[in-house]
Enzyme design. Structure first.
Site, short mmCIF file in Angstrom:
data_model
loop_
_atom_site.label_atom_id
_atom_site.label_comp_id
_atom_site.label_asym_id
_atom_site.label_seq_id
_atom_site.Cartn_x
_atom_site.Cartn_y
_atom_site.Cartn_z
N ARG A 35 0.87 -1.29 -0.17
CA ARG A 35 -0.12 0.56 -0.08
C ARG A 35 1.07 0.70 0.06
O ARG A 35 1.79 0.41 0.31
CB ARG A 35 -0.87 -0.18 1.44
CG ARG A 35 -0.05 -0.44 2.41
CD ARG A 35 -0.64 0.02 3.53
NE ARG A 35 -0.20 1.33 3.32
CZ ARG A 35 0.63 2.14 3.99
NH1 ARG A 35 1.80 1.49 3.65
NH2 ARG A 35 0.69 3.74 3.49
N GLY A 36 0.10 2.33 -0.11
CA GLY A 36 1.17 3.89 -0.52
C GLY A 36 1.38 4.33 -1.77
O GLY A 36 1.95 3.73 -2.74
N ALA A 37 0.73 5.51 -2.17
CA ALA A 37 0.33 5.46 -3.58
C ALA A 37 2.57 5.51 -4.36
O ALA A 37 2.36 4.87 -5.11
CB ALA A 37 0.12 7.17 -3.70
N ARG B 55 -6.81 -0.45 -6.97
CA ARG B 55 -6.56 1.54 -5.69
C ARG B 55 -7.12 1.74 -6.78
O ARG B 55 -5.84 2.71 -7.37
CB ARG B 55 -5.63 1.19 -4.54
CG ARG B 55 -5.68 0.20 -4.31
CD ARG B 55 -5.97 -0.27 -3.12
NE ARG B 55 -6.31 0.72 -2.36
CZ ARG B 55 -5.53 1.43 -0.77
NH1 ARG B 55 -4.46 1.05 -0.19
NH2 ARG B 55 -5.89 2.28 0.01
N GLN C 102 -2.96 2.60 9.52
CA GLN C 102 -0.73 2.59 8.99
C GLN C 102 -0.40 3.14 10.22
O GLN C 102 0.90 3.00 10.34
CB GLN C 102 -1.11 3.27 8.06
CG GLN C 102 -1.76 2.20 7.32
CD GLN C 102 -3.18 2.48 6.71
OE1 GLN C 102 -4.03 2.58 7.48
NE2 GLN C 102 -3.77 2.91 5.82
N ASP D 40 -2.36 10.59 -2.67
CA ASP D 40 -2.78 9.66 -3.26
C ASP D 40 -3.16 10.43 -4.47
O ASP D 40 -3.04 9.56 -5.82
CB ASP D 40 -3.18 8.94 -2.23
CG ASP D 40 -3.37 8.07 -1.88
OD1 ASP D 40 -2.98 8.46 -0.70
OD2 ASP D 40 -2.73 6.60 -1.95
N ASN E 164 -5.44 12.53 0.23
CA ASN E 164 -5.36 11.57 1.03
C ASN E 164 -5.97 10.59 2.20
O ASN E 164 -6.93 10.52 1.76
CB ASN E 164 -3.81 12.12 1.88
CG ASN E 164 -2.78 11.77 2.35
OD1 ASN E 164 -2.35 10.55 1.85
ND2 ASN E 164 -2.56 11.83 3.37
N LYS E 165 -5.03 9.22 2.69
CA LYS E 165 -5.59 8.82 3.76
C LYS E 165 -6.72 9.98 4.11
O LYS E 165 -7.03 10.48 4.91
CB LYS E 165 -4.79 8.42 4.59
CG LYS E 165 -4.78 7.35 5.82
CD LYS E 165 -6.34 6.51 5.32
CE LYS E 165 -5.78 5.65 3.95
NZ LYS E 165 -6.56 4.58 3.24
O1 MRU Z 1 -4.69 3.12 2.01
P1 MRU Z 1 -2.98 3.71 1.70
O2 MRU Z 1 -2.51 2.78 3.31
O3 MRU Z 1 -2.76 2.67 0.21
O4 MRU Z 1 -2.91 5.28 2.09
C1 MRU Z 1 -1.68 5.72 2.19
C2 MRU Z 1 -2.46 6.57 2.22
O5 MRU Z 1 -2.62 7.97 2.15
C3 MRU Z 1 -0.39 7.83 2.28
O6 MRU Z 1 -0.23 9.08 2.96
C4 MRU Z 1 0.19 8.36 0.28
O7 MRU Z 1 -0.70 7.11 -0.09
C5 MRU Z 1 0.95 9.11 0.49
S1 MRU Z 1 2.42 7.56 0.59
C6 MRU Z 1 3.59 7.92 0.49
#
Ligand code: MRU
Length: 373
Positions: free
Chosen positions: A68-70, A111, A220, A261, A271-272
């Site tokens: 996970r994470g963009a 995603r 997270q 994201d 973002n999250k």
């Molecule tokens: O749902 P996730 O855990 O993939 O969400 C991650 C985030 O929202 C991060 O802040 C974003 O992807 C940037 S990661 C460097």
């Protein structure tokens, strides 16, 4: 999907990280080539790498959030496309392009908010299209897509270090920095975006302390960011998401930084879930709110945040906590996984080419025109 307990591993690690979030494993003996992913659902209790030998396995690992994470999703997507090409039984390059279109669609739908995934898939498809037009064979295209994935993987770490160097300048000395979700090595190929900025500030000798928001419902922050900061010896305190306002009101937060994201052309940032609330709180308390993200997170095709698709995840992730049911059987719940922070709440967007400041339409555009160093 095969799993392997790698807690005993001593294999080569990327320079920026005590662990590898993603690793390419070449074929050897009976073992097929595969993308190895550090299973983020098991952290921090177990360090297990899962092996994805085909793009469908990569897609499953993305949907279940084992990766996970963009930026990490972008790297995984590129390897997924390489696997789709290399496992393909296509007789002609044209047949391969049709298969890659299906694989790309399948991977992107896992995603939909994180634009880095689409960015990497498009890059792979464009390269495959160019090579097919040049008359290259199916195996040659498969090799080229693997090279591209490895290049995107290596570039991401360099980009994060550059972002860290720009961002470290604006982190206040002696400040309490609040962050949300996980934006460290685990969310990227290594080093991190917002957490990379925090790390760079710490490495530059700034005495900072980090408030880590737990980040319901996937935790997270509690599971991943706390784990990373612990390994980096950066002082931090874990809080539940609803404690942020109280801390800001008491003057205990000097700086807020999160990842992204997807960023629209005007700077509106997805973002999250929970990021928007933090930005509103930060503005109410006159605290600078920053985003750190690579330019691959910027989507210039959309003018503002209203065009960003918000991923809706399974409500079971809300009605349970760490796998244990907390709401009554049959409870109604909602799970938007992201929210959009309007750009008027953002003091700056830290990228690998510098910091964009309001008005963002022009400053973001200008960064795309900056020559690579
Ligand atoms: O749902 P996730 O855990 O993939 O969400 C991650 C985030 O929202 C991060 O802040 C974003 O992807 C940037 S990661 C460097």
């Amino acid at each position: 999907m095969a799993t392997q307990d790698l807690s005993f591993r001593t294999g080569a690690q990327v320079e920026s990280s005590p662990f590898n979030t993603l690793e390419w494993r070449p074929a050897s003996g009976e073992q097929p080539e595969a993308l190895l992913l550090l299973d983020q659902l098991l952290l921090p209790h177990k360090i297990v790498m899962i092996a994805c030998p085909d793009y469908q396995a990569v897609g499953r690992a993305i949907s279940t959030m084992q990766v996970r994470g963009a930026p990490a999703l972008g790297v995984a997507g590129a390897y997924g496309m390489a696997l789709a090409a290399r496992k393909s039984g296509a007789a002609t390059p044209q047949e391969l392009l049709a298969e890659l279109a299906l694989a790309g669609k399948h991977l992107f739908e896992t995603r939909p908010t994180a634009v880095n995934l689409g960015w990497a898939i498009n890059r792979s498809q464009q390269l495959a299209g160019r090579l097919a037009a040049e008359g290259r064979s199916v195996p040659e295209i498969g090799d080229a897509l693997l090279d591209l994935a490895q290049q995107i993987h290596a570039e991401d770490i360099k980009i994060n270090r550059r972002m860290g160097a720009f961002g470290a300048e604006v982190v206040p000395e002696g400040g309490n920095v609040l962050t949300h979700c996980n934006t460290g090595s685990l969310a990227t190929a290594g080093f991190g975006t917002a957490l990379g900025v925090i790390r760079a500030a710490h490495e530059a000798g700034k005495k900072i302390h980090v408030w880590v928001g737990e980040t319901r419902p996937y935790l997270q922050g509690a599971r991943l960011t706390a784990w990373e900061l612990q390994q980096l010896n950066i002082p931090y305190t874990l809080i539940t998401d609803n404690m942020a306002g109280h801390l800001m009101q008491r003057g205990r937060v000097q700086f807020v930084i999160t990842g992204a994201d997807r960023i629209a052309a005007n700077g509106d940032t997805a973002n999250k879930i929970g990021t928007y609330s933090l930005a509103v709180l930060a503005q109410a308390h006159n605290i600078p709110f920053y985003i750190a993200a690579p330019l691959s997170t910027v989507d210039l095709t959309i003018p503002d945040g209203s065009y960003i698709p918000i991923e809706e995840r399974n409500v079971a992730e809300v009605t349970t906590f760490g796998g244990v049911r907390i709401a009554p059987e049959g409870a109604h719940a909602l799970h938007p996984a992201f929210d959009v922070t309007p750009s008027r709440l953002i003091a700056g967007i830290i990228t690998e080419r510098g910091i964009a400041r309001p008005p963002f339409e022009s400053s973001i555009k200008a960064l795309f025109e900056v020559e690579e160093a």
